[in-house]
Design a protein around this motif. Structure first.
Motif, PDB file in Angstrom:
ATOM      1  N   GLY A 150      39.581  70.628 -14.099  1.00 59.80           N
ATOM      2  CA  GLY A 150      38.486  71.069 -13.496  1.00 59.80           C
ATOM      3  C   GLY A 150      37.595  69.602 -13.187  1.00 59.80           C
ATOM      4  N   GLU A 151      37.954  68.519 -13.369  1.00 58.17           N
ATOM      5  CA  GLU A 151      37.128  67.356 -13.132  1.00 58.17           C
ATOM      6  C   GLU A 151      36.715  67.286 -11.759  1.00 58.17           C
ATOM      7  OE1 GLU A 151      38.645  63.785 -14.604  1.00 58.17           O
ATOM      8  OE2 GLU A 151      39.091  64.511 -16.825  1.00 58.17           O
ATOM      9  N   PRO A 152      35.501  67.205 -11.382  1.00 61.35           N
ATOM     10  CA  PRO A 152      35.004  67.032  -9.893  1.00 61.35           C
ATOM     11  C   PRO A 152      35.964  65.949  -8.952  1.00 61.35           C
ATOM     12  CG  PRO A 152      33.109  67.188 -11.392  1.00 61.35           C
ATOM     13  CD  PRO A 152      34.541  67.079 -12.297  1.00 61.35           C
ATOM     14  N   LYS A 153      36.259  64.782  -9.618  1.00 62.73           N
ATOM     15  CA  LYS A 153      37.067  63.709  -8.739  1.00 62.73           C
ATOM     16  C   LYS A 153      38.297  64.254  -8.426  1.00 62.73           C
ATOM     17  CE  LYS A 153      38.746  61.443 -13.029  1.00 62.73           C
ATOM     18  NZ  LYS A 153      38.737  60.007 -13.474  1.00 62.73           N
ATOM     19  N   LEU A 154      38.810  65.232  -9.170  1.00 58.67           N
ATOM     20  CA  LEU A 154      40.247  65.648  -8.514  1.00 58.67           C
ATOM     21  C   LEU A 154      40.166  66.767  -7.476  1.00 58.67           C
ATOM     22  CD1 LEU A 154      41.842  66.177 -12.198  1.00 58.67           C
ATOM     23  CD2 LEU A 154      41.879  64.374 -10.683  1.00 58.67           C
ATOM     24  N   TRP A 155      38.950  67.341  -7.192  1.00 55.42           N
ATOM     25  CA  TRP A 155      38.962  68.434  -6.222  1.00 55.42           C
ATOM     26  C   TRP A 155      38.079  67.789  -4.833  1.00 55.42           C
ATOM     27  CZ3 TRP A 155      41.229  72.938  -6.980  1.00 55.42           C
ATOM     28  CH2 TRP A 155      41.563  73.085  -8.093  1.00 55.42           C
ATOM     29  N   THR A 156      37.892  66.646  -4.696  1.00 51.26           N
ATOM     30  CA  THR A 156      37.229  66.015  -3.433  1.00 51.26           C
ATOM     31  C   THR A 156      38.189  66.370  -2.169  1.00 51.26           C
ATOM     32  OG1 THR A 156      38.229  63.902  -3.718  1.00 51.26           O
ATOM     33  CG2 THR A 156      36.286  64.073  -4.645  1.00 51.26           C
ATOM     34  N   TRP A 157      39.293  66.827  -2.435  1.00 45.36           N
ATOM     35  CA  TRP A 157      39.959  67.061  -1.031  1.00 45.36           C
ATOM     36  C   TRP A 157      39.395  68.473  -0.672  1.00 45.36           C
ATOM     37  CZ3 TRP A 157      42.383  71.757  -2.185  1.00 45.36           C
ATOM     38  CH2 TRP A 157      42.706  71.683  -3.365  1.00 45.36           C
ATOM     39  N   ALA A 158      38.868  69.331  -1.285  1.00 45.03           N
ATOM     40  CA  ALA A 158      38.587  70.404  -1.038  1.00 45.03           C
ATOM     41  C   ALA A 158      37.692  70.751   0.150  1.00 45.03           C
ATOM     42  CB  ALA A 158      38.255  71.597  -2.264  1.00 45.03           C
ATOM     43  N   VAL A 159      37.805  71.795   0.996  1.00 44.47           N
ATOM     44  CA  VAL A 159      37.018  72.051   2.061  1.00 44.47           C
ATOM     45  C   VAL A 159      36.320  73.501   1.883  1.00 44.47           C
ATOM     46  CG1 VAL A 159      36.707  72.638   4.610  1.00 44.47           C
ATOM     47  CG2 VAL A 159      38.420  70.919   3.772  1.00 44.47           C
ATOM     48  N   VAL A 160      34.923  73.226   1.603  1.00 48.48           N
ATOM     49  CA  VAL A 160      34.205  74.493   0.966  1.00 48.48           C
ATOM     50  C   VAL A 160      33.382  75.097   2.426  1.00 48.48           C
ATOM     51  CG1 VAL A 160      32.296  75.513  -0.167  1.00 48.48           C
ATOM     52  CG2 VAL A 160      33.498  73.456  -1.090  1.00 48.48           C
ATOM     53  N   ALA A 161      33.785  76.422   2.609  1.00 49.93           N
ATOM     54  CA  ALA A 161      33.500  77.272   3.844  1.00 49.93           C
ATOM     55  C   ALA A 161      31.922  77.577   3.539  1.00 49.93           C
ATOM     56  CB  ALA A 161      34.202  78.438   4.164  1.00 49.93           C
ATOM     57  N   ILE A 162      30.926  77.573   4.174  1.00 46.39           N
ATOM     58  CA  ILE A 162      29.513  77.835   3.898  1.00 46.39           C
ATOM     59  C   ILE A 162      29.115  78.757   5.209  1.00 46.39           C
ATOM     60  CG2 ILE A 162      27.059  77.112   3.777  1.00 46.39           C
ATOM     61  CD1 ILE A 162      28.936  76.223   1.455  1.00 46.39           C
TER      62      ILE A 162
END
Length: 293
Positions: A72-84
């Protein structure tokens, strides 16, 4: 196979610390030949997880509590695209710790409280890509807020969006002063004509890829071409179509056009076909000068 125990092994003593030597020796061998993965350093786990594709990282985070925490470290999830969709979505999703360094967000439609949402985006400096801002009306938003968001992202596409001249002027000023050039700037907005030519040109040349599909006046096109020639800027690709080369471009010095376009790695200039005839955005003299190099 079961370990073959010697007769009366429970009472047989070995010379040394082991009382029941066959079992003790076997256990020692097992312990020396295996390693519990949980004893690996957290840094090594992080490095291993960083090599996983997104789907595998998601699966790994579901293995156990320990892996969920380390994956769950944030640096591992920088690829994700968050829908807003709303400001509430923004607050809710960015409370998740693993999304703390997200680089990309996507809007399905223009939110109602646009200015407040853009202010929320400003609070997350890691956001560098925003998709879904086409056909938006920014005119009611404070220019500094618009420029703060649009001027810092890596790829800007505001096709058919509405901005005031003061907003556009400030956005281009911010882009022109960026230390790291923008990767791609796509301009499909009304109102660019009449802006300071040097500001527009400075912004347009501080990007790696430029796509113009708007009304640009002759002075702005000239300023753009001059800065391409005079500055050793990052601009590599240029695509000009729609009305971007329609206003007064034929009157620009062919040598200036050739010098600018030949400095770039890739150039696309629109050619229109109307009623069986071909119309080029460049004059014959300009095309000839470009081909001669």
């Amino acid at each position: 196979h079961f370990y073959k125990r010697p007769k009366h092994w429970e009472t047989r003593k070995a010379e040394g610390p082991y009382r029941y030597w066959p079992f003790k020796v076997l256990w020692k061998e097992i312990m020396m030949s295996t390693t519990d993965i949980s004893i690996l350093p957290r840094e090594l786990f992080s490095q291993i997880f960083s090599l996983l594709p997104p789907e595998d990282l998601k699966s790994a985070s579901l293995v156990c509590k320990l892996w969920e925490d380390m994956a769950g470290e944030p640096k591992l999830w920088t690829w994700a695209v968050v829908a807003i969709n709303t400001r509430g979505d923004f607050k809710k999703k960015f409370k998740v710790s693993r999304l703390g360094q997200i680089k990309t967000i996507r809007f399905k439609r223009q939110p109602k409280l646009l200015e407040k949402l853009l202010q929320a985006v400003l609070a997350y400096p890691t956001i560098k890509k925003i998709y879904g801002m086409k056909n938006w009306d920014f005119r009611s938003v404070e220019p500094s807020v618009v420029a703060g968001v649009l001027g810092r992202i890596d790829e800007l596409d505001t096709s058919n969006s509405l901005l005031t001249k003061s907003q556009l002027d400030l956005v281009y000023s911010v882009i022109s002063k960026k230390e790291q050039p923008m990767k791609k700037l796509s301009v499909y907005v009304w109102g660019v004509d009449g802006l300071n030519p040097d500001v527009v040109a400075s912004a347009a040349t501080n990007v790696k890829e430029l796509e113009l599909g708007c009304w640009c006046d002759e002075d702005q096109v000239k300023a753009l071409l001059r800065q391409i020639v005079e500055k050793d800027g990052p601009l590599e690709k240029l695509k000009m179509h729609g009305n971007s080369l329609h206003t007064g471009v034929h009157s620009i010095d062919p040598d200036l056009v050739a010098s600018a376009l030949n400095r770039l790695e890739e150039v696309q200039v629109e050619v229109e076909v109307m009623y069986g005839s071909v119309y080029s955005r460049l004059s014959l003299d300009q095309v000839t000068a470009v081909l001669k190099g």
